[in-house]
Enzyme design. Structure first.
Site, PDB file in Angstrom:
ATOM      1  N   GLN A   1      -3.131   1.928   9.799  1.00 48.38           N
ATOM      2  CA  GLN A   1      -1.785   2.064   9.228  1.00 48.38           C
ATOM      3  C   GLN A   1      -0.878   2.940  10.100  1.00 48.38           C
ATOM      4  O   GLN A   1       0.333   2.757  10.112  1.00 48.38           O
ATOM      5  CB  GLN A   1      -1.860   2.677   7.816  1.00 48.38           C
TER       6      GLN A   1
ATOM      7  N   ARG B   1      -7.033  -1.037  -7.522  1.00 41.19           N
ATOM      8  CA  ARG B   1      -7.510   0.046  -6.646  1.00 41.19           C
ATOM      9  C   ARG B   1      -7.738   1.298  -7.497  1.00 41.19           C
ATOM     10  O   ARG B   1      -6.939   1.598  -8.384  1.00 41.19           O
ATOM     11  CB  ARG B   1      -6.508   0.330  -5.512  1.00 41.19           C
TER      12      ARG B   1
ATOM     13  N   ASN C   1      -6.408  11.749  -0.208  1.00 40.48           N
ATOM     14  CA  ASN C   1      -5.510  10.991   0.666  1.00 40.48           C
ATOM     15  C   ASN C   1      -6.391  10.184   1.616  1.00 40.48           C
ATOM     16  O   ASN C   1      -7.618  10.302   1.608  1.00 40.48           O
ATOM     17  CB  ASN C   1      -4.557  11.944   1.418  1.00 40.48           C
ATOM     18  N   LYS C   2      -5.768   9.368   2.422  1.00 42.80           N
ATOM     19  CA  LYS C   2      -6.473   8.478   3.358  1.00 42.80           C
ATOM     20  C   LYS C   2      -7.618   9.184   4.076  1.00 42.80           C
ATOM     21  O   LYS C   2      -7.467  10.334   4.495  1.00 42.80           O
ATOM     22  CB  LYS C   2      -5.449   7.962   4.386  1.00 42.80           C
TER      23      LYS C   2
ATOM     24  N   ASP D   1      -2.673  10.444  -2.474  1.00 45.22           N
ATOM     25  CA  ASP D   1      -2.936   9.375  -3.435  1.00 45.22           C
ATOM     26  C   ASP D   1      -3.225   9.914  -4.834  1.00 45.22           C
ATOM     27  O   ASP D   1      -2.987   9.237  -5.826  1.00 45.22           O
ATOM     28  CB  ASP D   1      -4.085   8.493  -2.944  1.00 45.22           C
TER      29      ASP D   1
ATOM     30  N   ARG E   1       0.852  -1.183   0.000  1.00 41.64           N
ATOM     31  CA  ARG E   1       0.000   0.000   0.000  1.00 41.64           C
ATOM     32  C   ARG E   1       0.889   1.235   0.000  1.00 41.64           C
ATOM     33  O   ARG E   1       2.089   1.163   0.168  1.00 41.64           O
ATOM     34  CB  ARG E   1      -0.955  -0.013   1.188  1.00 41.64           C
ATOM     35  N   GLY E   2       0.225   2.397  -0.187  1.00 38.15           N
ATOM     36  CA  GLY E   2       0.975   3.639  -0.339  1.00 38.15           C
ATOM     37  C   GLY E   2       1.081   3.887  -1.832  1.00 38.15           C
ATOM     38  O   GLY E   2       1.513   3.006  -2.581  1.00 38.15           O
ATOM     39  N   ALA E   3       0.674   5.092  -2.265  1.00 44.08           N
ATOM     40  CA  ALA E   3       0.556   5.368  -3.689  1.00 44.08           C
ATOM     41  C   ALA E   3       1.823   5.028  -4.479  1.00 44.08           C
ATOM     42  O   ALA E   3       1.764   4.291  -5.473  1.00 44.08           O
ATOM     43  CB  ALA E   3       0.117   6.808  -3.890  1.00 44.08           C
TER      44      ALA E   3
END
Lengths: 330, 330
Positions: free
Chosen positions: B180, B73, B231-232, B221, B31-33
């Site tokens: 996270q 995603r 973003n998250k 993201d 995970r993480g762009a």
């Protein structure tokens, strides 16, 4: 009812002495400002069952029991209010037979219990006038029947609005770390057949932005003379988000929640709780071992962010020292 | 590294085909762009290992693999950026022997991987100038080494500030539902010896109010042409809280995170994820069965709430269409 076991199990615990009541309050088996006041008052009755038959010793024991119960949690003022009321009732009967005093104290706690039911219904009636038909309402933690004798404070407003035929949809913040929103509010509203959507705390801003929320209503653990309000951690942030989105932010609480001795919210003691509530929910470690944690149980929302406070005596709006004194009549 | 197992276990998984890579991205093992862009590009190389030896069929397979990986995603644009870059590289080699194209694509993904390391270090160098000595820094989710090839984006700024001798204390939002912040950021910072305090998401406002936070830094993201930033989930609320407390709010992301095709953030697709992430963390039910849940994985923070965007090319400040175009040079 042991609220830490909800919603998976409905478990009732019997408390036979004040120690069991203290433990139940400390561990949040009983929670919600009005409910812990009632529980502590019952605890006084349990504690003096075994008090000596000598008046001085009896009153000393009463004092010890009340002080002990007051040490269970520091923030909610209803706890101290209920214990003081029990002590004062006993004082008025000094000189009477001790059995009569015991009986009078049991009647006093039953009165507190009954009055709380009535207060909650009154809060509901005052508050429902603030709710529009077809409203989305966001709430935090649990200020419902599980936090009071019955019906609740913030949720009383919702129950009453629904009883009046208004259509509402509730968004319940899960309320980390102890998840009272997910475990209790969602459970309670679902049981009442009220449409409810569960969200994580950090989703509140997005739900507001999407236009799904027309009002925020929360309970309170202590309200200072100027209207600054201590409530479950996260409430202050919600009030800022509501202001940003121009959504009214309401606090619903009985008048016993006001602590007029305190001029402002900075004087309210805030309970810090065990880091393991954050790092090991349900005993499962979710964070690195030994990590530093900050875990305040409450925060204080300044009066300027509160659109109105709803208590059993009416709606306080705007919220300031003068309007509060006027409605409370003290 | 399967990030869903952190911090309790460090488990490495080998992916032998594109399906395993898709699964790893979908389930947030990666995970993480920036990291999912790199993983997807490696997935392309795995997917074309078994491609037919006929050029047309080879390119068709390449196209299928890339489209399939793109479906893992929807929000982070680095995924599509990396896949497009792989496709474009192959196109430039049409007519060449297929083994040469395969080799060139493996070199391309290694270049993306290497470039990401360099970008992160550049982001760190630009960003550290914004950090004062003795700062409290609040971050959300994980925008660290675990979200990139190495070093991170938001955390790169912190690592670089520390490398320059600045004393910082990080507050890490736990970041529900998938935690996270608790599982990854707290773990990563602790491993680097950087002072970190874990908080629940709903405690951020209180920590700001107490004056413990001098800057908020998050990753991204996808960033629209006008600077609106996905973003998250929870980032948007944090930005509002930072504005209220007059704390600068920074976004750190490589230029591949910008999607200049989108004029504003309202056009960014937001992934909705499984309600069980909210209702059953770690398989333990915390909410009533069948409860309605809203679980968006991201939110969009409007440019007006962002003090500056830090990318490898410099600091974009103020954040708007013109300043973004000027720094990106496109």
């Amino acid at each position: 009812m042991d609220q830490t076991r909800l919603p998976r199990e409905v478990v009732y615990r019997e408390c036979h002495d004040e120690r069991a009541v203290w433990e139940a309050i400390k561990t949040l088996q009983v929670r919600g400002a009005p409910a812990i006041g009632i529980a502590a008052a019952y605890g006084v009755c349990l504690g003096i069952k075994s008090a000596p038959d000598d008046e001085q010793a009896f009153f000393q024991r009463l004092d010890e029991v009340a002080s002990y119960l007051a040490s269970s949690r520091p923030t909610a003022v209803n706890l101290f209010w209920a214990l003081d009321r029990m002590r004062r009732r006993a004082e008025t009967l000094r000189g009477q037979p001790l059995d009569l005093i015991r009986k009078a104290l049991l009647e006093e706690v039953r009165a507190i219990h009954e009055e709380d039911r009535a207060l909650c219904h009154a809060i509901g009636r005052w508050g429902e006038s603030l709710i529009e038909d077809r409203s989305g309402i966001l709430t935090h933690c649990n200020a419902g029947g599980l936090a009071t004798a019955e019906y609740g404070t913030a949720l009383a407003v919702i129950y009453e609005a629904v009883a009046k035929g208004k259509r509402v949809h509730v968004f319940a913040d899960e309320t980390r770390p102890l998840l009272q929103g997910a475990r209790l509010t969602a459970w309670e509203l679902k049981a009442h057949g009220i449409p409810v959507t569960l969200i994580c705390d950090n989703m509140a801003a997005e739900v507001m932005k999407e236009g799904k929320v027309q009002a925020v209503i929360v309970g309170a653990d202590r309200i200072a003379a100027n209207g600054d309000t201590a409530n479950k951690i996260g409430t202050y942030g919600l009030a800022i988000l509501a202001r940003y989105h121009r959504i009214p932010f309401y606090v619903a609480a009985p008048s016993s929640t006001f602590d007029l001795q305190l001029s402002h919210g900075g004087l309210i003691p805030i309970e810090q709780r065990d880091p393991r509530e954050v790092t090991s929910p349900f005993g499962i470690p979710i964070a690195p071992e030994g990590i530093d944690v900050y875990n305040p149980a409450f925060d204080v929302t300044p009066a300027e962010l509160i659109t109105a406070i709803i208590c059993e005596k009416g709606v306080i709006r705007p919220v300031n020292k003068e309007t509060i004194a006027a409605i409370l009549g003290r």
